[in-house]
Design a protein around this motif. Structure first.
Motif, PDB file in Angstrom:
ATOM      1  N   ASN A  17       0.816  -0.816   0.006  1.00  0.00           N
ATOM      2  CA  ASN A  17       0.263   0.157  -0.204  1.00  0.00           C
ATOM      3  C   ASN A  17       0.821   0.981   0.198  1.00  0.00           C
ATOM      4  O   ASN A  17       0.798   1.719  -0.250  1.00  0.00           O
ATOM      5  CB  ASN A  17      -1.043  -0.213   1.251  1.00  0.00           C
ATOM      6  N   ILE A  18       2.118   1.294   0.994  1.00  0.00           N
ATOM      7  CA  ILE A  18       2.848   2.672   1.032  1.00  0.00           C
ATOM      8  C   ILE A  18       4.204   2.761  -0.421  1.00  0.00           C
ATOM      9  O   ILE A  18       4.297   3.815  -0.778  1.00  0.00           O
ATOM     10  CB  ILE A  18       2.814   2.591   2.696  1.00  0.00           C
ATOM     11  N   LEU A  19       4.251   1.298  -0.675  1.00  0.00           N
ATOM     12  CA  LEU A  19       5.137   1.252  -1.996  1.00  0.00           C
ATOM     13  C   LEU A  19       4.564   2.630  -3.146  1.00  0.00           C
ATOM     14  O   LEU A  19       5.065   3.416  -4.054  1.00  0.00           O
ATOM     15  CB  LEU A  19       4.915   0.666  -2.617  1.00  0.00           C
ATOM     16  N   LEU A  20       2.784   1.917  -3.373  1.00  0.00           N
ATOM     17  CA  LEU A  20       2.340   3.115  -4.230  1.00  0.00           C
ATOM     18  C   LEU A  20       2.020   4.352  -4.128  1.00  0.00           C
ATOM     19  O   LEU A  20       1.895   5.325  -4.950  1.00  0.00           O
ATOM     20  CB  LEU A  20       0.899   2.422  -4.021  1.00  0.00           C
ATOM     21  N   HIS A  21       1.681   4.497  -3.018  1.00  0.00           N
ATOM     22  CA  HIS A  21       1.886   6.052  -2.104  1.00  0.00           C
ATOM     23  C   HIS A  21       3.219   6.772  -2.652  1.00  0.00           C
ATOM     24  O   HIS A  21       3.741   8.051  -3.079  1.00  0.00           O
ATOM     25  CB  HIS A  21       1.201   6.196  -1.143  1.00  0.00           C
ATOM     26  N   THR A  22       4.354   6.201  -2.312  1.00  0.00           N
ATOM     27  CA  THR A  22       5.395   6.676  -2.377  1.00  0.00           C
ATOM     28  C   THR A  22       6.159   6.886  -3.824  1.00  0.00           C
ATOM     29  O   THR A  22       6.469   8.024  -3.840  1.00  0.00           O
ATOM     30  CB  THR A  22       6.577   5.650  -1.906  1.00  0.00           C
ATOM     31  N   LEU A  23       5.999   5.900  -4.475  1.00  0.00           N
ATOM     32  CA  LEU A  23       6.275   5.928  -6.374  1.00  0.00           C
ATOM     33  C   LEU A  23       5.295   8.025  -6.209  1.00  0.00           C
ATOM     34  O   LEU A  23       5.587   8.139  -7.565  1.00  0.00           O
ATOM     35  CB  LEU A  23       5.619   4.612  -6.808  1.00  0.00           C
ATOM     36  N   LEU A  24       4.162   7.391  -5.922  1.00  0.00           N
ATOM     37  CA  LEU A  24       2.808   8.421  -6.716  1.00  0.00           C
ATOM     38  C   LEU A  24       4.287  10.109  -6.415  1.00  0.00           C
ATOM     39  O   LEU A  24       4.258  10.950  -6.925  1.00  0.00           O
ATOM     40  CB  LEU A  24       1.649   8.481  -6.764  1.00  0.00           C
ATOM     41  N   MET A  25       4.737   9.892  -4.965  1.00  0.00           N
ATOM     42  CA  MET A  25       5.458  10.915  -4.422  1.00  0.00           C
ATOM     43  C   MET A  25       6.030  11.056  -5.120  1.00  0.00           C
ATOM     44  O   MET A  25       6.838  12.222  -5.441  1.00  0.00           O
ATOM     45  CB  MET A  25       5.679  11.171  -3.063  1.00  0.00           C
ATOM     46  N   ALA A  26       7.031  10.762  -5.538  1.00  0.00           N
ATOM     47  CA  ALA A  26       8.019  10.864  -6.233  1.00  0.00           C
ATOM     48  C   ALA A  26       8.089  11.005  -7.677  1.00  0.00           C
ATOM     49  O   ALA A  26       9.241  11.679  -7.732  1.00  0.00           O
ATOM     50  CB  ALA A  26       9.063   9.186  -6.714  1.00  0.00           C
ATOM     51  N   ARG A  27       6.979  11.217  -8.170  1.00  0.00           N
ATOM     52  CA  ARG A  27       6.642  11.321  -9.247  1.00  0.00           C
ATOM     53  C   ARG A  27       6.633  13.588  -9.564  1.00  0.00           C
ATOM     54  O   ARG A  27       6.030  13.982 -10.604  1.00  0.00           O
ATOM     55  CB  ARG A  27       5.557  11.046 -10.294  1.00  0.00           C
ATOM     56  N   LEU A  28       6.327  13.652  -8.091  1.00  0.00           N
ATOM     57  CA  LEU A  28       6.050  15.135  -8.529  1.00  0.00           C
ATOM     58  C   LEU A  28       7.113  16.406  -8.474  1.00  0.00           C
ATOM     59  O   LEU A  28       8.111  15.758  -8.099  1.00  0.00           O
ATOM     60  CB  LEU A  28       4.847  15.253  -6.958  1.00  0.00           C
ATOM     61  N   SER A  29       7.046  17.419  -8.605  1.00  0.00           N
ATOM     62  CA  SER A  29       7.495  18.466  -8.508  1.00  0.00           C
ATOM     63  C   SER A  29       7.504  19.545  -7.159  1.00  0.00           C
ATOM     64  O   SER A  29       5.914  19.577  -7.549  1.00  0.00           O
ATOM     65  CB  SER A  29       8.405  18.855 -10.287  1.00  0.00           C
TER      66      SER A  29
END
Length: 310
Positions: A155-167
């Motif tokens: 669950n948290i891996l999904l959140h973290t990957l989505l956060m990594a794409r932000l600027s």
């Protein structure tokens, strides 16, 4: 969405313990004492359960895992806050912030799952006592804990990957720990998908809470419909400490994540985060020890145990 006409942020500034210089040293000592109490209290619970064969039951197995998770939960953020104060450096890299988010939310989810599993254990013990030993066997207990770890990490891996794409542009100040919501407010990217997934994350917190409440409704009904029994009432009294921890845990979650936006302030957010990350894990071992006779006596046996006597 903000215009990306400003330089991208590669690190964030943690606001620290306080904006008032005269408050920073007392707060540092307070944080240090609470963190040491959290680590020592929970490690003593783990040691007591591991060395006392009478406590090798499913309930204490789950409690041992909860104590381990609480130590890791506080250790994810508090040492960084204390180190920043000592070194006089408030910076944390973007990758370091993502790492902190990942482990912070993994352990938060594990707290939720373990409290739910403990409620199920109490439900089976009190409502189906004749089938307790067959239902709550070692294999099932291990599967429940292992499954909780797998779900929490995925669950948290999904959140973290989505956060990594932000600027992130311009603003880079956040409270004393990295969290998803404050970072989304600072992002100059489109965060619509992140906010949708964040709703799924709130369900992971809400659904177990509903199950815990439903379990205790059945437990209360089972206790009230049978003649008074010392064993049954003792089992029910043990539920009191678990309920206290559940209310403390979810009460702080509500304080942190369900405040109306009109009443939001950085000071309130920092105070609620401290309550959630530092105070709750520190109080859990005291709550279980004070309301549980077997667990209250076990640490003293560990302390006064003769060397090499097992």
């Amino acid at each position: 969405m903000r215009k990306m006409n400003q330089s991208l942020v590669s690190e964030f500034l943690l606001l620290g313990l306080s904006w008032q210089p005269q408050q920073q040293q007392p707060l540092f000592l307070l944080f240090l004492i609470m963190y040491l109490a959290t680590v020592l209290g929970n490690l003593l619970i783990i040691l007591a359960i591991g060395t006392d064969s009478r406590l090798h039951t499913p309930m204490y197995f789950f409690l041992c895992n909860l104590s381990f998770v609480d130590v890791c939960f506080s250790s994810t953020t508090v040492p960084k806050v204390l180190a920043n104060h000592v070194l006089g450096n408030q910076a944390i890299s973007f990758s370091g912030c993502l790492t902190q988010i990942y482990f912070l939310y993994v352990f938060a989810d594990m707290d939720t799952f373990l409290l739910t599993v403990m409620a199920y254990d109490r439900f089976v013990d009190i409502c189906h006592p004749l089938h307790y030993t067959t239902k709550m066997n070692h294999q099932l207990c291990a599967q429940l804990v292992a499954g909780s770890w797998v779900i929490a990490n995925l669950n948290i891996l999904l959140h973290t990957l989505l956060m990594a794409r932000l600027s992130f542009c311009a603003d880079n100040a956040i409270p004393n720990s990295c969290a998803v919501s404050p970072l989304l407010k600072l992002s100059c990217s489109n965060t619509h998908l992140n906010e949708m997934i964040l709703t799924e994350g709130s369900l992971i917190m809400f659904i177990p809470f509903v199950y815990i409440l439903a379990s205790y409704i059945h437990i209360t009904g089972a206790v009230l419909t049978v003649p008074p029994s010392r064993g049954r009432w003792k089992a029910f009294s043990i539920c009191g400490s678990h309920l206290d921890v559940v209310l403390l845990f979810y009460g702080t979650i509500i304080a942190v994540y369900f405040n109306p936006s009109s009443s939001y302030s950085v000071e309130k957010d920092m105070a609620a985060t401290v309550l959630y990350i530092v105070v709750t894990p520190m109080l859990n071992p005291f709550i279980y020890s004070l309301r549980n006779g077997d667990l209250k006596r076990a640490p003293w046996k560990v302390v006064h145990r003769e060397p090499f006597s097992f």
